[in-house]
Write a protein that holds these residues in place. Structure first.
Motif, short mmCIF file in Angstrom:
data_model
loop_
_atom_site.label_atom_id
_atom_site.label_comp_id
_atom_site.label_asym_id
_atom_site.label_seq_id
_atom_site.Cartn_x
_atom_site.Cartn_y
_atom_site.Cartn_z
N MET A 216 0.82 -1.21 0.00
CA MET A 216 0.00 0.00 0.00
C MET A 216 0.86 1.26 0.00
N GLN A 217 2.16 1.11 -0.20
CA GLN A 217 3.07 2.26 -0.08
C GLN A 217 2.66 3.42 -0.98
N ASP A 218 2.40 3.13 -2.24
CA ASP A 218 2.05 4.20 -3.17
C ASP A 218 0.74 4.88 -2.77
N ASP A 219 -0.22 4.08 -2.34
CA ASP A 219 -1.51 4.64 -1.92
C ASP A 219 -1.35 5.54 -0.70
N VAL A 220 -0.49 5.11 0.23
CA VAL A 220 -0.26 5.91 1.44
C VAL A 220 0.37 7.25 1.08
#
Length: 294
Positions: A161-165
């Motif tokens: 979820m890094q990009d979403d965060v």
């Protein structure tokens, strides 16, 4: 003699044992807070006689934290000797007991209590359950969140979820531009924490609703207290904030964690109103002190 060096993230493993001995529950003396604010306050550290000494800059002025890991009455002469010919010396933050020790030592010139820097301390059970009449508002918000987002989830890892965060944070920061240098630094370090491997040792929480991020949070446990260093929510999603407060507490405030420290309000009226609405059991007083050095 004390030899100070700039505090860097890799130094956490070295200084953490000193910080874990602190029983004042100040957010300032937690590993996460020190790393997040190391650049803003130009934090440096030194080790001597099983004691950690911290040097910072407040508004361009040199200051020293309470020596950590040892007895203040024993470590104070070491600090005073280092600061010879620099009188007066500023110590901050201090608890009321520390001020009493300084007064008894005869080194105190004046002390100042800083309301804007008081930490808000809560019973962990209160924030886990939101029980009783005083929390009816929070319960209503949480119930609405659940009702309108039946597929909501709380994630204790950002793996995958890094990009979403990061997109969530950038959107949040665009909607809440910093109004001070301190706020701008908090934005920078929030990005850093969620990008860093291991998040500088912090626990993280991601709240999702309808397959999008509603809130993020990060903190750590020191002793019997869960410290919440970061909390960002999407105000367009009703109940996102109280849902994150409760979910983070339920995930990490286990039976051994008696309290939750949600840090200071820095004098921001809206933030103060919000923190008071969760009914703290104590406001942890913080002082600064001017001490004389011969």
């Amino acid at each position: 003699m004390l030899t100070f060096a700039p505090l860097l993230p890799q130094d956490l493993i070295r200084i953490r044992p000193y910080l874990l001995q602190s029983n004042c529950r100040f957010c300032d003396y937690t590993p996460g807070a020190l790393i997040m604010w190391r650049d803003f306050f130009c934090t440096q550290y030194a080790e001597y006689n099983d004691t950690l000494f911290l040097k910072v800059r407040y508004s361009g002025r040199e200051a020293y934290a309470r020596p950590l890991g040892g007895d203040l009455a024993r470590s104070l002469p070491i600090l005073l000797d280092f600061c010879a010919n620099r009188s007066p010396v500023l110590l901050s933050p201090l608890c009321a007991e520390d001020v009493g020790i300084l007064r008894g030592h005869g080194a105190l010139i004046k002390d100042t209590c800083h309301r804007d820097l008081f930490d808000y301390l809560y019973n962990s059970s209160d924030l886990r359950e939101f029980s009783g009449r005083k929390y009816h508002g929070q319960r209503n918000h949480v119930n609405r969140f659940v009702r309108e987002n039946p597929n909501w989830q709380f994630h204790s890892s950002i793996e995958g979820m890094q990009d979403d965060v990061m997109q969530f944070l950038e959107h949040y920061f665009s909607k809440t531009p910093p109004k001070s240098a301190m706020a701008a630094e908090e934005h920078r370090k929030t990005r850093e924490v969620f990008k860093a491997d291991g998040h500088h040792g912090m626990l993280v929480g991601i709240l999702t609703a309808n397959d999008r991020i509603a809130a993020v949070s990060a903190g750590e446990i020191v002793g019997d207290t869960l410290f919440v260093h970061i909390e960002k929510g999407d105000v367009s999603i009703p109940g996102a904030y109280p849902m994150m407060v409760q979910s983070f507490a339920r995930q990490y405030a286990t039976d051994e964690v008696r309290y939750i420290n949600r840090e200071e309000d820095t004098g921001v009226e809206g933030l103060r109103k919000s923190k008071l609405s969760y009914h703290p059991v104590k406001l942890i007083e913080k002082f600064s002190a001017e001490i004389a050095v011969k």
